[in-house]
Design an enzyme around this catalytic site. Structure first.
Site, PDB file in Angstrom:
ATOM      1  N   GLY A 116       0.868  -1.154   0.072  1.00 18.03           N
ATOM      2  CA  GLY A 116       0.125   0.133   0.149  1.00 18.03           C
ATOM      3  C   GLY A 116       0.926   1.214  -0.143  1.00 18.03           C
ATOM      4  O   GLY A 116       1.803   1.209   0.440  1.00 18.03           O
ATOM      5  N   GLN A 146       2.626  10.091   1.114  1.00 14.31           N
ATOM      6  CA  GLN A 146       4.085   9.409   1.451  1.00 14.31           C
ATOM      7  C   GLN A 146       5.029   9.758   0.079  1.00 14.31           C
ATOM      8  O   GLN A 146       6.074   9.700   0.205  1.00 14.31           O
ATOM      9  CB  GLN A 146       4.139   7.897   1.362  1.00 14.31           C
ATOM     10  CG  GLN A 146       3.278   7.390   2.765  1.00 14.31           C
ATOM     11  CD  GLN A 146       3.148   5.959   2.831  1.00 14.31           C
ATOM     12  OE1 GLN A 146       2.303   5.204   2.137  1.00 14.31           O
ATOM     13  NE2 GLN A 146       3.909   5.154   3.302  1.00 14.31           N
ATOM     14  N   CYS A 186       5.819  -0.129   7.288  1.00 14.46           N
ATOM     15  CA  CYS A 186       5.444   1.147   6.304  1.00 14.46           C
ATOM     16  C   CYS A 186       6.611   1.479   5.673  1.00 14.46           C
ATOM     17  O   CYS A 186       7.582   1.355   6.154  1.00 14.46           O
ATOM     18  CB  CYS A 186       5.162   2.314   7.371  1.00 14.46           C
ATOM     19  SG  CYS A 186       4.719   3.835   6.626  1.00 14.46           S
ATOM     20  N   LEU A 187       6.299   1.736   4.233  1.00 12.22           N
ATOM     21  CA  LEU A 187       7.617   2.219   3.381  1.00 12.22           C
ATOM     22  C   LEU A 187       8.059   3.587   3.926  1.00 12.22           C
ATOM     23  O   LEU A 187       9.405   3.516   3.425  1.00 12.22           O
ATOM     24  CB  LEU A 187       6.840   2.381   1.956  1.00 12.22           C
ATOM     25  CG  LEU A 187       6.731   0.992   1.233  1.00 12.22           C
ATOM     26  CD1 LEU A 187       5.821   1.343  -0.049  1.00 12.22           C
ATOM     27  CD2 LEU A 187       7.396   0.084   1.168  1.00 12.22           C
ATOM     28  N   HIS A 222      -4.599   1.208   7.538  1.00 10.61           N
ATOM     29  CA  HIS A 222      -3.313   1.915   7.518  1.00 10.61           C
ATOM     30  C   HIS A 222      -2.983   3.081   6.789  1.00 10.61           C
ATOM     31  O   HIS A 222      -2.356   4.049   6.975  1.00 10.61           O
ATOM     32  CB  HIS A 222      -2.069   0.639   7.222  1.00 10.61           C
ATOM     33  CG  HIS A 222      -0.743   1.021   7.468  1.00 10.61           C
ATOM     34  ND1 HIS A 222       0.211   0.592   8.132  1.00 10.61           N
ATOM     35  CD2 HIS A 222      -0.058   1.953   6.541  1.00 10.61           C
ATOM     36  CE1 HIS A 222       1.226   1.258   8.117  1.00 10.61           C
ATOM     37  NE2 HIS A 222       1.133   2.201   6.903  1.00 10.61           N
ATOM     38  N   GLU A 223      -3.453   2.705   5.369  1.00  8.95           N
ATOM     39  CA  GLU A 223      -3.418   3.967   4.315  1.00  8.95           C
ATOM     40  C   GLU A 223      -4.172   5.040   4.586  1.00  8.95           C
ATOM     41  O   GLU A 223      -3.937   6.252   4.128  1.00  8.95           O
ATOM     42  CB  GLU A 223      -3.654   3.193   2.948  1.00  8.95           C
ATOM     43  CG  GLU A 223      -2.792   2.072   2.389  1.00  8.95           C
ATOM     44  CD  GLU A 223      -1.234   2.429   2.814  1.00  8.95           C
ATOM     45  OE1 GLU A 223      -0.725   3.659   2.679  1.00  8.95           O
ATOM     46  OE2 GLU A 223      -0.360   1.534   3.068  1.00  8.95           O
ATOM     47  N   HIS A 254      -2.777   7.474   7.111  1.00  9.81           N
ATOM     48  CA  HIS A 254      -1.789   8.217   6.300  1.00  9.81           C
ATOM     49  C   HIS A 254      -2.450   9.391   5.664  1.00  9.81           C
ATOM     50  O   HIS A 254      -1.994  10.519   5.724  1.00  9.81           O
ATOM     51  CB  HIS A 254      -1.459   7.590   5.080  1.00  9.81           C
ATOM     52  CG  HIS A 254       0.043   6.768   5.460  1.00  9.81           C
ATOM     53  ND1 HIS A 254       1.076   7.239   5.939  1.00  9.81           N
ATOM     54  CD2 HIS A 254       0.370   5.546   5.249  1.00  9.81           C
ATOM     55  CE1 HIS A 254       2.069   6.252   6.177  1.00  9.81           C
ATOM     56  NE2 HIS A 254       1.760   5.270   5.759  1.00  9.81           N
TER      57      HIS A 254
HETATM   58 ZN   LIG Z   1       2.515   3.389   5.728  1.00  7.38          ZN
END
Ligand SMILES: [Zn+2]
Length: 173
Positions: free
Chosen positions: A46, A51, A95-96, A137-138, A141
């Site tokens: 995701g 991000q 998380c990226l 989670h997304e 963000h």
């Molecule tokens: Zn994340």
């Protein structure tokens, strides 16, 4: 399509509430394409627009497991959770924007989400399992929230210090 650099925590843009997308334009379609390419390349399941420093309420995801066959790239514009189950589940999240750090987070096990598709139509779907965790989670963000915000302050500070160090090392090259 272009790979976009992914912001690493701590960054003020990752703590900012993103703006609703007014309409589906070619620019939004290009952004979604870039985000999918960036997500698969990372690799991740995701990615939310903040991000990559784009403060728009747009996320991409594909939580298909390798043994489940064909990928299912999804693009969700202006997503909202319209229902959440009382039952909760725990997943080890990563998380990226917080590379190589993982921690267990508890969230509703199932959620219903409504969003605008790139086709300009409203979509709704019930997610469960890894998909449910991923979409929550997304969406977090888009509200300036990270999975480490669910952790105890000590653990959160420890991860943040590691990320500060990582960014310093990367800046040195
Ligand atoms: Zn994340």
């Amino acid at each position: 399509m272009t790979l976009r650099p992914i912001l690493i925590h701590p960054d003020p843009r990752l703590k900012t509430v993103a703006d609703p997308v007014a309409s589906i334009t070619d620019e939004i379609r290009r952004l979604a394409d870039d985000m999918l390419e960036t997500m698969y390349d990372a690799p991740g399941i995701g990615l939310a627009a903040p991000q990559i420093g784009q403060m728009s309420r747009l996320l991409v995801m594909d939580a298909t497991k390798e043994d489940e066959g064909a990928p299912r790239p999804m693009v969700l514009v202006n997503p909202t959770v319209t229902w959440a189950s009382e039952a909760r589940s725990v997943y080890e999240e990563g998380c990226l924007s917080i590379p190589e750090q993982f921690a267990e987070v508890e969230r509703p096990a199932k959620v219903e989400v409504q969003w605008l598709g790139l086709d300009g139509k409203t979509h709704a779907e019930r997610f469960e399992g890894l998909w449910a965790t991923c979409v929550q989670h997304e969406i977090d963000h888009l509200d300036g929230k990270l999975f480490i915000d669910y952790l105890k302050p000590m653990k959160r500070q420890m991860i943040t210090r590691k990320m500060v160090k990582l960014k310093r090392e990367r800046a040195r090259g």
